[in-house]
Design a protein around this motif. Structure first.
Motif, PDB file in Angstrom:
ATOM      1  N   LYS A  22      49.458  63.638  53.121  1.00 41.42           N
ATOM      2  CA  LYS A  22      48.535  63.028  54.086  1.00 41.42           C
ATOM      3  C   LYS A  22      48.140  61.607  53.691  1.00 41.42           C
ATOM      4  CE  LYS A  22      46.432  67.284  55.838  1.00 41.42           C
ATOM      5  NZ  LYS A  22      45.148  68.020  56.061  1.00 41.42           N
ATOM      6  N   LEU A  23      48.649  61.136  52.571  1.00 39.33           N
ATOM      7  CA  LEU A  23      48.252  59.830  52.051  1.00 39.33           C
ATOM      8  C   LEU A  23      48.575  58.717  53.048  1.00 39.33           C
ATOM      9  CD1 LEU A  23      46.923  59.270  49.318  1.00 39.33           C
ATOM     10  CD2 LEU A  23      49.130  58.520  48.467  1.00 39.33           C
ATOM     11  N   ARG A  24      47.577  57.867  53.326  1.00 38.18           N
ATOM     12  CA  ARG A  24      47.729  56.748  54.258  1.00 38.18           C
ATOM     13  C   ARG A  24      47.703  55.403  53.524  1.00 38.18           C
ATOM     14  NH1 ARG A  24      45.885  57.724  59.567  1.00 38.18           N
ATOM     15  NH2 ARG A  24      44.605  55.842  59.549  1.00 38.18           N
ATOM     16  N   VAL A  25      46.952  55.346  52.402  1.00 40.09           N
ATOM     17  CA  VAL A  25      46.818  54.101  51.642  1.00 40.09           C
ATOM     18  C   VAL A  25      47.067  54.412  50.165  1.00 40.09           C
ATOM     19  CG1 VAL A  25      45.299  52.195  50.999  1.00 40.09           C
ATOM     20  CG2 VAL A  25      45.110  53.214  53.274  1.00 40.09           C
ATOM     21  N   LEU A  26      47.940  53.642  49.536  1.00 39.87           N
ATOM     22  CA  LEU A  26      48.248  53.841  48.117  1.00 39.87           C
ATOM     23  C   LEU A  26      48.301  52.484  47.431  1.00 39.87           C
ATOM     24  CD1 LEU A  26      49.187  55.523  45.660  1.00 39.87           C
ATOM     25  CD2 LEU A  26      51.536  55.290  46.514  1.00 39.87           C
ATOM     26  N   THR A  27      47.534  52.372  46.340  1.00 41.55           N
ATOM     27  CA  THR A  27      47.611  51.198  45.475  1.00 41.55           C
ATOM     28  C   THR A  27      48.124  51.663  44.127  1.00 41.55           C
ATOM     29  OG1 THR A  27      45.755  50.152  46.605  1.00 41.55           O
ATOM     30  CG2 THR A  27      46.320  49.313  44.444  1.00 41.55           C
ATOM     31  N   VAL A  28      49.224  51.089  43.670  1.00 41.43           N
ATOM     32  CA  VAL A  28      49.908  51.600  42.476  1.00 41.43           C
ATOM     33  C   VAL A  28      50.305  50.444  41.570  1.00 41.43           C
ATOM     34  CG1 VAL A  28      52.154  51.603  43.638  1.00 41.43           C
ATOM     35  CG2 VAL A  28      51.781  53.131  41.694  1.00 41.43           C
ATOM     36  N   GLY A  29      50.256  50.687  40.263  1.00 41.34           N
ATOM     37  CA  GLY A  29      50.674  49.690  39.284  1.00 41.34           C
ATOM     38  C   GLY A  29      51.421  50.347  38.141  1.00 41.34           C
ATOM     39  N   GLY A  30      52.130  49.546  37.382  1.00 39.91           N
ATOM     40  CA  GLY A  30      52.846  50.056  36.222  1.00 39.91           C
ATOM     41  C   GLY A  30      54.344  50.147  36.415  1.00 39.91           C
ATOM     42  N   LEU A  31      54.819  49.977  37.649  1.00 39.94           N
ATOM     43  CA  LEU A  31      56.270  50.031  37.879  1.00 39.94           C
ATOM     44  C   LEU A  31      56.978  48.895  37.158  1.00 39.94           C
ATOM     45  CD1 LEU A  31      56.384  50.859  41.701  1.00 39.94           C
ATOM     46  CD2 LEU A  31      56.849  52.406  39.812  1.00 39.94           C
ATOM     47  N   ASP A  32      56.291  47.778  36.977  1.00 38.07           N
ATOM     48  CA  ASP A  32      56.891  46.637  36.297  1.00 38.07           C
ATOM     49  C   ASP A  32      56.912  46.808  34.783  1.00 38.07           C
ATOM     50  OD1 ASP A  32      54.079  46.559  36.655  1.00 38.07           O
ATOM     51  OD2 ASP A  32      54.032  44.506  35.894  1.00 38.07           O
ATOM     52  N   LYS A  33      56.177  47.807  34.277  1.00 30.85           N
ATOM     53  CA  LYS A  33      56.125  48.038  32.834  1.00 30.85           C
ATOM     54  C   LYS A  33      57.214  49.003  32.374  1.00 30.85           C
ATOM     55  CE  LYS A  33      52.322  45.618  32.464  1.00 30.85           C
ATOM     56  NZ  LYS A  33      52.336  44.273  31.868  1.00 30.85           N
TER      57      LYS A  33
END
Length: 958
Positions: free
Chosen positions: A693-704
């Motif tokens: 049901k997720l509509r908004v996702l803020t994600v980090g760490g893919l560049d690490k």
């Protein structure tokens, strides 16, 4: 009235739920609930009937009955919610254990006690219903057949007879409107055209329309000026138009039918050039009917429409060839001039001691002429023009709408806008009185608060958050709130104009909707407080902050929102047994006891700031109804494992250093997850795909860690409802790890990756048919990437940055007819390479705003021609000239050619020019190019700050 309707609307579905077999109520109790439900439905029908009466027919007895009914509905809902919580409480013990047997036995006893308690509550409620109804019947007087005559003056009338010499700041708008009305050449000038003036009540729309009407009416053979109002009498309006355009030939036209009136008006206008002002249009229905009388005769006729609602503007411009004239508030200088003209004598100057207080007064008026004139009348009524007297007026402006008779005209005009709101928007607007003046209210936060309060009814096939966004936009379109926009043009927040805030504070107080406490004050214990807005000040001593004596009943409070130091004097949570919303808008100091937090089982919305301790959140798993958890402060700990039990949690908002526990994938109701740092919570990545049901996702760490990317993309394919995706970080990663048949989240509307550098534009973007906003930084940009992006059907905003490491990017990229960017309205293209764009004919047909970086160094073949003339809708251009390695003559040549190109553009777009890397230019006297000026640190810092400022908004969300 509408607040009582809203309270009943929230209660009735719950009463229906109680009658289901699930709650196993005794026969007698079920009968009482049926009685209660039937009684409430009858009262709702009676309320609907009363709401349709003219205001003068609603007496005080009706108003008291409505107030009592609203309070009763709140109390019933609190009782029902408490019962449902006690009965629905699940057991956490393991199956087939002694603990399970013990818990089940205790649970049965508790539920039996709860059922007995609800039976007692219903008996008490039944007595109160009979009391409320009986009081109304006892004091009702016989109906009076003749209704009182309405002798109130139309509040817009003074604007029509304002002396021209008293008008301030109208020259510019008047000239602009005149030019709009008279524009065009040849056949275009001869077509019927409408110009719509839109703005908040009191902004001077009627005054402007009348000023232009009086100036140019002599150029037309027939003229008319009519006011429509909130509840228009269409026949009366047609009769007025007919009298004016006919020169008074039909004095008794009121007796005619609508058809006779329309036919006669059209017959008169058929062979005449006419101008008609239709003032104060509130709805599409009124405009649709009036438009029937307007005929297209190719004689250059004109129509001026004034309205507070942008929806009316869109509708009127679509039905007649038209344009918009958005009226801006007065400048500070014009505001001051208008104030002085109204308060001081003709040759009198403002004393220096009044400068500061007059500036504060004018800031509160916000450039609205009616607000300035109204406040000026208060100042003029004071016996002395002293700083003390003027500060007294300034300090009373927050409550002046209900206390001062001279403000009745201002209140009447603003109240018209409130009265026109549909019932579902009124509580949403009044809830804004919870926030202090000039407070920036984020739209997402506001929608979550409305949902927690139950103001948004879930309708068939509609998502609550979509409905909430629609409500927000509707308030913007009705000029009730002032929007603040994101860089992609979507609203991110709002403010409330002080004069409108005064109105809704007054209405909230009358309706016992919100109680506002600012510093030390006494609270009346006579009424049930429903919502508390606490506003602290550092000047308050600890003794002064003790404002909640035990005699004051705050047990019915549903919302507590605290600002400033008020978070330190919030009463113990145990005094708020039915609290739904707790929001601390400043950093708290852990003044909530963990045990108290875990017992707040009615809580739907929890917002805490500051450096919180992990122990505070230990009991959070008990908050089964919690929908929003917002930990916006520098909390860097680990969320407790019990959070995975919150199956109704829809919004989990944290800082980017928070660690999520295992089991986060159990939060199957999540709509928004912010911020997921894969460095801190690598195990959550494997569970991400469960959150469908997720509509908004803020994600980090893919560049690490590149190993995360493939797992992330696999999870992304499960997020079928994802609308907004935001990345944070400071490295480089690739999103091209999946096979050709893989497709991205099809409903994605917004992709913001400008805080991370991607190796290239992902190929799967071609499947994002709903993508409307894209900002990203890439190492490599190719012609085929432009073709991919240009084919996206609804892309409106594009911010594309080519990183300095993109050495393989092609130098010349052409936006051609095979990838036209047909919906793009704003385009920002930044690069740190020798790349440049050219625009072919017919591309980007809707582009209005363009921002580019242009190299000043000589290009191969020389010249400057990127096809700006091919961007037909262009209105604003920003050009940053890259001076690195260029001579001053080359820089000036680029600037000259940019200006020249835009001067030749038929729209004459506005231009903003700036230089970058000026410290790296080659001196003109250096013929060989060896002597280069050193790049200054200031130039570099300025460049980096400028390039990142647009991304700052997204990083704040992160």
């Amino acid at each position: 009235m509408e607040l009582a309707v809203a309270a009943l609307g929230s209660l009735l579905p719950k009463l229906a739920t109680l009658l289901t077999d699930e709650y196993k109520l005794q026969k007698g109790v079920r009968g009482e609930i049926r009685f209660l439900k039937a009684e409430m439905e009858s009262m709702q029908a009676a309320l609907d009937r009363v709401s349709k009466l003219p205001p003068q027919q609603i007496d005080d007895l009706h108003n008291i009955w409505v107030r009592d009914l609203k309070e009763l509905s709140y109390d019933i809902e609190d009782s029902v919610d408490s019962f449902m919580l006690r009965v629905d409480a699940p057991s956490c013990a393991k199956p087939k254990s002694f603990r399970r047997f013990f818990d089940r036995t205790i649970g049965l006893l508790t539920k039996a006690k709860a059922r007995h308690h609800i039976a007692d509550d219903i008996q008490d409620i039944r007595s109160r219903i009979q009391e409320v109804t009986g009081r109304r019947e006892r004091y009702r007087f016989p109906e009076v057949a003749v209704q009182p005559e309405n002798t109130e003056m139309d509040p817009r009338l003074p604007a029509l007879y304002e002396d021209v010499k008293n008008l301030v700041g109208i020259e510019g708008p008047s000239e602009k409107l005149t030019a709009l009305l008279m524009q065009g050449e040849g056949a275009q000038k001869q077509q019927l055209m409408a110009v719509s003036i839109v703005g908040v009540g009191g902004l001077g729309k009627t005054t402007l329309a009348n000023s232009v009407y009086q100036r140019i009416r002599g150029e037309f053979q027939s003229q008319a000026f009519v006011s429509v109002s909130l509840k228009p009498d269409i026949k009366k309006i047609f009769s007025s138009i007919l009298r004016q355009v006919s020169g008074g030939e039909y004095p008794n036209a009121e007796a005619w039918t609508h058809t006779e009136l329309i036919d006669t008006i059209r017959q008169i206008l058929e062979k005449k050039r006419y101008i008609i002002v239709i003032d104060d249009v509130w709805g599409e229905s009124a405009w649709t009917q009036i438009k029937c009388s307007l005929t297209e005769n190719s004689l250059g006729s004109r129509v001026i429409v004034t309205t507070r609602k942008t929806d009316v503007v869109k509708f009127s411009c679509s039905s007649i060839d038209g344009t918009l004239c958005e009226l801006d508030p007065l400048s500070y200088e014009d505001s001051k001039k208008l104030l002085c003209k109204r308060v001081l004598n003709e040759n009198e100057e403002m004393h220096s001691e009044l400068e500061d207080v007059s500036r504060k007064i004018l800031e509160k008026c916000g450039g609205i002429p009616l607000a300035i004139i109204t406040t000026a009348s208060l100042l003029a009524s004071r016996p002395n023009k002293t700083k003390y007297e003027w500060y007294t007026v300034y300090n009373s402006m927050g409550s002046g709408l209900q206390k001062d008779k001279s403000l009745e005209n201002m209140r009447g005009i603003l109240y018209l806008s409130y009265s026109d709101l549909p019932s579902y928007l009124k509580p949403c607007l009044l809830y804004l009185s919870m926030f202090p003046e000039d407070f920036e209210i984020r739209s997402d936060d506001l929608v979550r608060l409305w949902i927690a309060e139950g103001f948004i009814d879930e309708k068939q096939g509609s998502n609550l958050y979509d409905l909430g966004e629609r409500y927000f936009i509707e308030l913007v379109n009705r000029s009730m709130i002032q929007p603040l926009y994101k860089k992609d043009g979507s609203p991110r927040a709002c403010r409330v104009h002080d004069m409108i805030l005064d109105l809704i504070i007054s209405l909230s107080s009358q309706e016992n909707f919100v109680t506002i406490l600012e510093g030390p004050c006494h609270i009346s214990s006579a009424c049930n407080i429903r919502r508390l807005s606490l506003r602290g000040s550092k000047s308050n001593s600890k003794e002064e902050q003790m404002i909640f004596p035990a005699t004051v009943n705050i047990s019915h409070v549903r919302s507590v929102v605290a600002f400033g130091d008020a978070v330190e004097w919030v009463p113990p949570m145990s005094r708020f047994p039915v609290l739904r919303v707790l929001a601390f808008k400043s950093r708290s100091r852990n003044n909530i006891h963990p045990k108290d937090l875990g017992s707040m089982q009615h809580l739907r919305y929890l917002e805490l700031g500051g450096d919180l301790k992990t122990e505070l959140l230990e009991g959070i798993g008990n908050l089964k109804l919690l929908r929003t958890l917002d930990l916006w402060g520098p909390f860097k700990g680990e969320l407790p494992a019990s959070i995975s039990q919150l199956r109704q949690l829809e919004n989990l908002l944290t800082a980017n250093m928070v660690k999520f526990p295992d089991g986060t994938g159990n939060l199957i109701s999540l709509h928004e997850l912010l911020c997921l740092s894969l460095d801190e919570s690598p195990n959550t990545l494997a569970e991400l795909g469960n959150l469908t049901k997720l509509r908004v996702l803020t994600v980090g760490g893919l560049d690490k860690n590149q190993s995360y990317v493939k797992t992330f993309l696999q999870a992304l394919s499960n997020l079928v409802n994802l609308r907004r995706l935001v990345f944070f970080g400071d490295g480089t990663c690739s999103l091209d790890y999946m096979p050709d048949q893989w497709r991205g989240p099809a409903r994605l509307q917004s992709f913001h990756g400008d805080l991370v550098t991607f190796s290239q534009v992902p190929w799967w973007f071609s499947s994002l048919s709903e993508l409307s906003s894209l900002s990203m930084r890439v190492n490599l940009l190719r012609q085929e990437d432009l073709k991919l992006l240009g084919a996206l059907p609804v892309l409106r905003f594009l911010d594309l940055v080519i990183d300095a490491h993109g050495t393989t990017t092609e130098e010349q990229l052409v936006v051609g007819a095979d990838h036209p960017f047909r919906s793009l309205a704003e385009f920002k293209f930044m690069h740190y390479t020798r790349c440049w764009l050219e625009f072919a004919r017919g591309v980007m047909p809707k582009l209005q705003r363009l921002e580019l970086v242009l190299e000043a160094r000589s290009r191969e073949g020389g010249g400057f021609d990127i096809g700006l003339e091919n961007l037909a809708s262009l209105t604003h251009v920003t050009v940053k000239v890259d001076c690195d390695g260029a001579r001053m003559k080359e820089v000036e040549d680029v600037e000259y050619k940019v200006r020249d190109a835009l001067d030749m553009h038929p729209n004459h777009p506005t231009l903003k020019l700036s230089r970058h890397y000026e410290g790296r230019m080659i001196k003109d006297e250096d013929k060989d190019g060896h002597e280069v000026l050193e790049e200054s640190d200031e130039d570099w810092e300025y460049m980096m700050k400028d390039e990142n400022k647009d991304g700052q908004e997204e990083s704040e969300e992160s």
